[in-house]
Design a protein around this motif. Structure first.
Motif, short mmCIF file in Angstrom:
data_model
loop_
_atom_site.label_atom_id
_atom_site.label_comp_id
_atom_site.label_asym_id
_atom_site.label_seq_id
_atom_site.Cartn_x
_atom_site.Cartn_y
_atom_site.Cartn_z
N GLN A 108 0.83 -1.21 0.00
CA GLN A 108 0.00 0.00 0.00
C GLN A 108 0.87 1.26 0.00
O GLN A 108 0.58 2.22 -0.72
N ALA A 109 1.92 1.23 0.79
CA ALA A 109 2.83 2.38 0.84
C ALA A 109 3.49 2.61 -0.52
O ALA A 109 3.69 3.76 -0.94
N MET A 110 3.79 1.54 -1.23
CA MET A 110 4.40 1.65 -2.55
C MET A 110 3.44 2.29 -3.55
O MET A 110 3.85 3.05 -4.43
N TRP A 115 2.25 7.40 -6.69
CA TRP A 115 1.50 8.64 -6.95
C TRP A 115 2.37 9.86 -6.66
O TRP A 115 2.39 10.82 -7.44
N ILE A 116 3.09 9.82 -5.55
CA ILE A 116 3.96 10.94 -5.17
C ILE A 116 5.08 11.13 -6.19
O ILE A 116 5.40 12.26 -6.58
N ALA A 117 5.66 10.02 -6.63
CA ALA A 117 6.74 10.09 -7.62
C ALA A 117 6.25 10.68 -8.94
O ALA A 117 6.99 11.38 -9.64
N PHE A 118 5.01 10.41 -9.28
CA PHE A 118 4.43 10.93 -10.53
C PHE A 118 4.18 12.43 -10.44
O PHE A 118 4.48 13.18 -11.37
N ASP A 119 3.63 12.87 -9.31
CA ASP A 119 3.28 14.29 -9.17
C ASP A 119 3.36 14.67 -7.69
O ASP A 119 2.35 14.64 -6.98
N GLY A 120 4.56 15.01 -7.25
CA GLY A 120 4.77 15.34 -5.85
C GLY A 120 4.01 16.56 -5.40
O GLY A 120 3.53 16.63 -4.26
N ALA A 121 3.85 17.53 -6.30
CA ALA A 121 3.13 18.76 -5.94
C ALA A 121 1.67 18.48 -5.63
O ALA A 121 1.07 19.10 -4.75
N SER A 128 2.20 11.66 1.81
CA SER A 128 3.48 11.39 2.49
C SER A 128 3.28 10.93 3.92
O SER A 128 3.93 9.99 4.39
N GLY A 129 2.38 11.59 4.63
CA GLY A 129 2.11 11.20 6.02
C GLY A 129 1.53 9.80 6.11
O GLY A 129 1.84 9.05 7.04
N LYS A 130 0.69 9.43 5.12
CA LYS A 130 0.11 8.09 5.10
C LYS A 130 1.18 7.02 4.87
O LYS A 130 1.14 5.94 5.48
N ALA A 133 3.14 6.57 8.07
CA ALA A 133 2.34 5.85 9.07
C ALA A 133 2.25 4.37 8.75
O ALA A 133 2.29 3.52 9.66
N LEU A 134 2.14 4.04 7.47
CA LEU A 134 2.08 2.63 7.06
C LEU A 134 3.37 1.90 7.42
O LEU A 134 3.34 0.77 7.92
N TYR A 135 4.50 2.55 7.19
CA TYR A 135 5.78 1.91 7.51
C TYR A 135 5.96 1.77 9.02
O TYR A 135 6.51 0.76 9.50
N GLU A 136 5.52 2.75 9.77
CA GLU A 136 5.60 2.65 11.23
C GLU A 136 4.76 1.48 11.74
O GLU A 136 5.18 0.72 12.61
N LYS A 137 3.55 1.35 11.18
CA LYS A 137 2.66 0.26 11.59
C LYS A 137 3.26 -1.10 11.20
O LYS A 137 3.26 -2.04 12.01
N ALA A 138 3.78 -1.19 9.98
CA ALA A 138 4.37 -2.44 9.51
C ALA A 138 5.57 -2.83 10.38
O ALA A 138 5.76 -4.01 10.70
N LEU A 139 6.35 -1.82 10.78
CA LEU A 139 7.54 -2.10 11.60
C LEU A 139 7.15 -2.61 12.98
O LEU A 139 7.82 -3.50 13.53
#
Length: 208
Positions: A108-110, A115-121, A128-130, A133-139
């Protein structure tokens, strides 16, 4: 009566074994297609398996993963949207089958990262915050899963680089992920095992 029960049991075992054999052959074929660079065909094969294996998160996960990977570097907005919407559809199905699965959380984070890599603006502020949070939860769920550790480190390095910060502090996390890869044993031949080569490549140039 006993004979009838025995025949029924044999039939059920035979049916289950046949289904498992078809699943195994189907998954092997899908990975073979993917390995040969035929990502669309592989995704279609995983989709067909997923339509039958409705209680198995793995084929759903791989449909999401293939479409996500294909989206990195994609410049065509319509094509990227189609791919990432399909990825989201299948990762949602995978989450419904296997909630709080760290491998699915990373996937999900990927998707968000694509999306961010395509259009960061457009997507950076909202997603980004999501991702973090996903990586923190997975860890928290799987602190010794090498893909979790590596993917979080890669995200942290990318974020640091974007804000002009030093990425070197995260090199130790990449190194730890490589150590975890050495001892990690997937639950089956089809469970996720990716990431080691990429982690080694990043560590080689880490902090330089």
């Amino acid at each position: 009566m006993k004979k009838t029960i025995k025949i029924a049991a044999i039939f059920l075992i035979s049916t289950f074994a046949t289904a498992q054999d078809l699943y195994t052959k189907g998954m092997q074929k899908a990975f073979e297609l993917w390995g040969d660079g035929k990502a669309i065909e592989a995704s279609n094969t995983f989709e067909r398996i997923a339509s039958v294996e409705m209680d198995n998160w793995l084929p759903h996960y791989y449909v999401a993963q293939i479409n996500t990977i294909a989206s990195f570097g994609e410049k065509d907005s319509d094509k990227l949207t189609q791919q990432l919407e399909k990825a989201q559809e299948y990762v949602d199905l995978a989450k419904a089958i296997s909630p709080d699965n760290p491998e699915i959380l990373v996937q999900q984070a990927m998707i968000y990262t694509a999306w961010i890599a395509f259009d960061g603006a457009t997507y950076g502020m909202s997603l980004s915050g999501k991702v973090a949070a996903l990586y923190e939860k997975a860890l928290k769920l799987a602190p010794d899963n090498p893909r979790v550790v590596f993917s979080k480190a890669q995200w942290d390095m990318g974020s640091a680089k974007y804000f002009g910060q030093d990425t070197a502090p995260y090199c130790k996390d990449v190194g730890r992920a490589i150590e975890l890869f050495a001892n990690f044993k997937p639950e089956s031949d089809f469970h996720p095992r990716w990431g080691k080569d990429r982690a080694e490549a990043i560590l080689e140039n880490c902090g330089k």
